[in-house]
Motif scaffolding. Structure first.
Motif, PDB file in Angstrom:
ATOM      1  N   LEU A   6       0.863  -1.187   0.000  1.00  0.00           N
ATOM      2  CA  LEU A   6       0.000   0.000   0.000  1.00  0.00           C
ATOM      3  C   LEU A   6       0.897   1.233   0.000  1.00  0.00           C
ATOM      4  CD1 LEU A   6      -2.805   1.380   0.435  1.00  0.00           C
ATOM      5  CD2 LEU A   6      -2.401   1.129   2.905  1.00  0.00           C
ATOM      6  N   ILE A   7       0.679   2.138  -0.963  1.00  0.00           N
ATOM      7  CA  ILE A   7       1.448   3.385  -1.012  1.00  0.00           C
ATOM      8  C   ILE A   7       0.490   4.545  -0.761  1.00  0.00           C
ATOM      9  CG2 ILE A   7       2.890   4.897  -2.433  1.00  0.00           C
ATOM     10  CD1 ILE A   7       3.883   2.490  -3.972  1.00  0.00           C
ATOM     11  N   LEU A   8       0.824   5.383   0.209  1.00  0.00           N
ATOM     12  CA  LEU A   8      -0.015   6.543   0.532  1.00  0.00           C
ATOM     13  C   LEU A   8       0.741   7.820   0.173  1.00  0.00           C
ATOM     14  CD1 LEU A   8      -1.286   5.506   4.109  1.00  0.00           C
ATOM     15  CD2 LEU A   8      -2.270   4.934   1.863  1.00  0.00           C
ATOM     16  N   GLY A   9       0.065   8.747  -0.526  1.00  0.00           N
ATOM     17  CA  GLY A   9       0.718   9.991  -0.932  1.00  0.00           C
ATOM     18  C   GLY A   9      -0.097  11.203  -0.517  1.00  0.00           C
ATOM     19  N   ALA A  10       0.593  12.205   0.028  1.00  0.00           N
ATOM     20  CA  ALA A  10      -0.130  13.394   0.490  1.00  0.00           C
ATOM     21  C   ALA A  10       0.715  14.655   0.379  1.00  0.00           C
ATOM     22  CB  ALA A  10      -0.549  13.215   1.949  1.00  0.00           C
ATOM     23  N   PRO A  11       0.107  15.746  -0.057  1.00  0.00           N
ATOM     24  CA  PRO A  11       0.762  17.047   0.083  1.00  0.00           C
ATOM     25  C   PRO A  11       0.483  17.586   1.486  1.00  0.00           C
ATOM     26  CG  PRO A  11      -1.295  17.313  -1.123  1.00  0.00           C
ATOM     27  CD  PRO A  11      -1.210  15.857  -0.720  1.00  0.00           C
ATOM     28  N   THR A  12       1.268  18.574   1.880  1.00  0.00           N
ATOM     29  CA  THR A  12       1.057  19.236   3.168  1.00  0.00           C
ATOM     30  C   THR A  12       0.443  20.608   2.918  1.00  0.00           C
ATOM     31  OG1 THR A  12       2.974  18.093   4.098  1.00  0.00           O
ATOM     32  CG2 THR A  12       2.221  20.075   5.256  1.00  0.00           C
ATOM     33  N   TYR A  13      -0.541  20.984   3.697  1.00  0.00           N
ATOM     34  CA  TYR A  13      -1.158  22.314   3.582  1.00  0.00           C
ATOM     35  C   TYR A  13      -1.151  23.011   4.935  1.00  0.00           C
ATOM     36  CZ  TYR A  13      -2.316  21.983  -1.316  1.00  0.00           C
ATOM     37  OH  TYR A  13      -2.206  21.925  -2.687  1.00  0.00           O
ATOM     38  N   GLY A  14      -1.702  24.229   4.965  1.00  0.00           N
ATOM     39  CA  GLY A  14      -1.672  25.017   6.201  1.00  0.00           C
ATOM     40  C   GLY A  14      -0.227  25.232   6.582  1.00  0.00           C
ATOM     41  N   ALA A  15       0.118  24.947   7.812  1.00  0.00           N
ATOM     42  CA  ALA A  15       1.514  24.939   8.220  1.00  0.00           C
ATOM     43  C   ALA A  15       1.769  23.578   8.845  1.00  0.00           C
ATOM     44  CB  ALA A  15       1.806  26.060   9.193  1.00  0.00           C
ATOM     45  N   GLY A  16       1.898  22.586   7.972  1.00  0.00           N
ATOM     46  CA  GLY A  16       2.169  21.234   8.457  1.00  0.00           C
ATOM     47  C   GLY A  16       0.939  20.358   8.584  1.00  0.00           C
ATOM     48  N   ASP A  17      -0.166  20.762   7.934  1.00  0.00           N
ATOM     49  CA  ASP A  17      -1.413  19.992   8.069  1.00  0.00           C
ATOM     50  C   ASP A  17      -1.582  18.982   6.942  1.00  0.00           C
ATOM     51  OD1 ASP A  17      -1.976  21.624  10.223  1.00  0.00           O
ATOM     52  OD2 ASP A  17      -3.169  23.025   9.017  1.00  0.00           O
TER      53      ASP A  17
END
Ligand SMILES: Cc1cc2nc3c(=O)[nH]c(=O)nc-3n(C[C@H](O)[C@H](O)[C@H](O)COP(=O)(O)O)c2cc1C
Length: 160
Positions: free
Chosen positions: A46-57
């Motif tokens: 399983l590969i999970l991918g995410a950008p970060t928004y806010g300040a570290g959210d």
């Protein structure tokens, strides 16, 4: 090996990275906004991918669907993570969302593979860094996109 990539993306950068990885390893991609617990479970990797928004959210779709991840049985499952971020503008919280997902996966008994070196990045702090290494693949499509293909290829060859 049966691989599923679950990603969230506001602006499309993370979605594009998910597609690039998927093409190289014949993986299935699922937007987390539409993911079911079974999507997290029914794969060998399983590969999970995410950008970060806010300040570290976490990105908003990850935030809104965190309960789906929490409902999935990840006990003993091999999980790899990638994060997209901006190390120049957000040097203090570079790819922090990857650190958040790491903690959640580990809490659910997942085995996280694919740690990477922090050499070549200029951030000053990241919760995705543990013992001097990133818990997954960190990509900066805003400032270092020319390095991403090399980073993706090296990461995949280590993973597979
Ligand atoms: C309002 C805003 C806040 C952001 N905050 C962070 C941050 O805290 N850490 C980081 O590494 N990147 C941050 N970024 C950069 C994004 O994560 C980066 O541009 C990413 O590639 C976006 O992915 P997407 O196009 O898939 O949504 C931020 C971007 C925006 C617009």
């Amino acid at each position: 090996m049966n691989v599923t990539i679950i990603y969230g993306s506001d602006g499309g950068a993370t979605k594009a990275v998910a597609s690039r990885i998927a093409k190289k390893i014949q993986a299935r991609t699922v937007n987390v906004a539409a993911a079911k617990a079974a999507d997290f479970e029914d794969c060998d990797l399983l590969i999970l991918g995410a950008p970060t928004y806010g300040a570290g959210d976490l990105q908003s779709d990850w935030e809104a669907n965190l309960d789906t991840l929490k409902a999935a049985n990840l006990n003993g499952k091999k999980v790899a993570l990638f994060g997209t971020g901006d190390q120049v503008t957000y040097a203090e919280s570079f790819v922090d969302a990857m650190g958040t997902l790491y903690d959640q996966v580990v809490a659910q008994g997942g085995i996280v593979v694919g740690f990477t070196d922090t050499d070549g990045y200029e951030h000053s702090a990241s919760t995705a860094e543990r013992d001097g290494r990133f818990v997954g693949l960190a990509l900066d499509q805003d400032n270092q996109s020319s390095q991403s293909d090399k980073r993706i290829t090296a990461w995949i060859s280590h993973l597979m």
